[in-house]
Enzyme design. Structure first.
Site, PDB file in Angstrom:
ATOM      1  CB  THR A 126      -0.950   0.038   1.223  1.00 16.42           C
ATOM      2  OG1 THR A 126      -0.184  -0.051   2.428  1.00 16.42           O
ATOM      3  CG2 THR A 126      -1.944  -1.103   1.179  1.00 16.42           C
ATOM      4  CE1 TYR A 155      -6.367  -2.095  11.524  1.00 15.32           C
ATOM      5  CE2 TYR A 155      -8.109  -0.890  12.664  1.00 15.32           C
ATOM      6  CZ  TYR A 155      -6.826  -0.951  12.159  1.00 15.32           C
ATOM      7  OH  TYR A 155      -5.997   0.135  12.282  1.00 15.32           O
TER       8      TYR A 155
END
Length: 306
Positions: free
Chosen positions: A35, A140
């Protein structure tokens, strides 16, 4: 001092690297560029292309000889964690354990870990302080909280120092609206392209938005302060998603015309983090108002669309 920044080619990590170099430190970056972007890598830093779970991690530590490690490499998207919890745990939990083992082997003095408000889950009260129960709603949130325990245990076993920073909703320059960008980057992308922004839910859900340069300053403060502590890094303010978009429309000269869709699984309704512990222990407080931060972010993105 020698500092290793994991995720140092990413949105937040790259700006921490810039700041550290400006302060005169020697900086190494570890990033797999999944990313992150090479365009964000400061040429004055030493870049290592690799993954936390690569066999070459020990070689990176041997080359960097870090006194401090700032750990920002992570899987950061809630929806990705729900769709692929194994990947989420592999990167965020196992990756951090691999990093901690190298910290112990190479005598790292301190680890600064980027955690998240997601660890708290649905707030039982506002503002959420560090004593608030930890009950994450998403995988998460679990995968960001679990490393906190490993860090504490490794520190007890090795004598390593640490500071854990739990971030509110970070936005600003270099955030990627096309990937796992936050709502500010996504909204700006839509507004600048003349497209209709999408709001999930009724838009009255609130978040505590903090500008990336305030995050950078918190990491700088943690280099030598906040020993073995956990601190919320936030503005301690609530802004609804509707009000956020209205403010952004005002700054960009756009009309307020969002499309509303169903709320997403794993998203909490309201959030505001108490930041007083960071003020007391780190000598840190946010400098950017929401409008100032949004204005700086808009100016940056505007140049990308010219």
């Amino acid at each position: 001092m020698n500092i290793l920044v994991t995720g140092g080619a990413g949105f937040i990590g790259s700006q921490i690297v810039d700041d550290l170099l400006q302060e005169g430190h020697d900086v190494h970056i570890l990033d797999n560029l999944s990313t992150g972007h090479m365009a964000y890598v400061n040429p004055r830093a030493v870049f290592h292309h690799g993954d936390l779970l690569d066999s070459g991690l020990a070689e990176v530590f041997a080359a960097a000889r870090p006194e401090v490690v700032i750990h920002h490499a992570a899987q950061i998207d809630i929806q990705t964690s729900l769709a692929n919890p194994f990947l989420d745990a592999k990167i965020n939990i196992l990756g951090t354990i691999a990093l901690l083992e190298q910290c112990r082997e190479h005598g790292v003095r301190k680890l600064i870990y980027a955690s998240s408000a997601a660890v708290y889950g649905t707030p039982q009260y506002l503002s959420v302080d560090e004593a608030h129960p930890v009950r994450p709603l998403s995988f998460y949130g679990i995968s960001k909280h679990t490393p906190e325990h490993y860090i504490e245990s490794f520190a007890l076993l090795s004598g390593m120092d640490y500071t854990i920073l739990r971030y509110a909703n970070v936005y600003g320059v270099r955030q990627d609206p096309k990937g796992e960008g936050g709502v500010v980057a996504i909204f700006l992308d839509k507004l600048l392209e003349g497209k209709q922004p999408i709001i999930y839910g009724d838009g009255e859900q609130t978040r505590d938005f903090i500008y990336v340069q305030d995050i950078v300053r918190a990491n700088r403060a943690a280099l030598n302060k906040g020993s073995r502590g956990i601190y919320n890094i936030s503005c301690n303010e609530q802004t609804s998603v509707n009000d956020l978009l209205k403010e952004m429309c005002s700054i960009t000269g756009s009309s307020f015309n969002p499309s509303y869709e169903a709320a997403r699984t794993g998203d909490i309704v309201h959030s505001r983090l108490d930041n007083r512990a960071a003020l007391n222990a780190l000598g840190w407080s946010p400098m950017f108002t929401l409008r100032d931060g949004l204005g700086a972010t808009f100016a940056y993105y505007q140049t990308q669309y010219d």
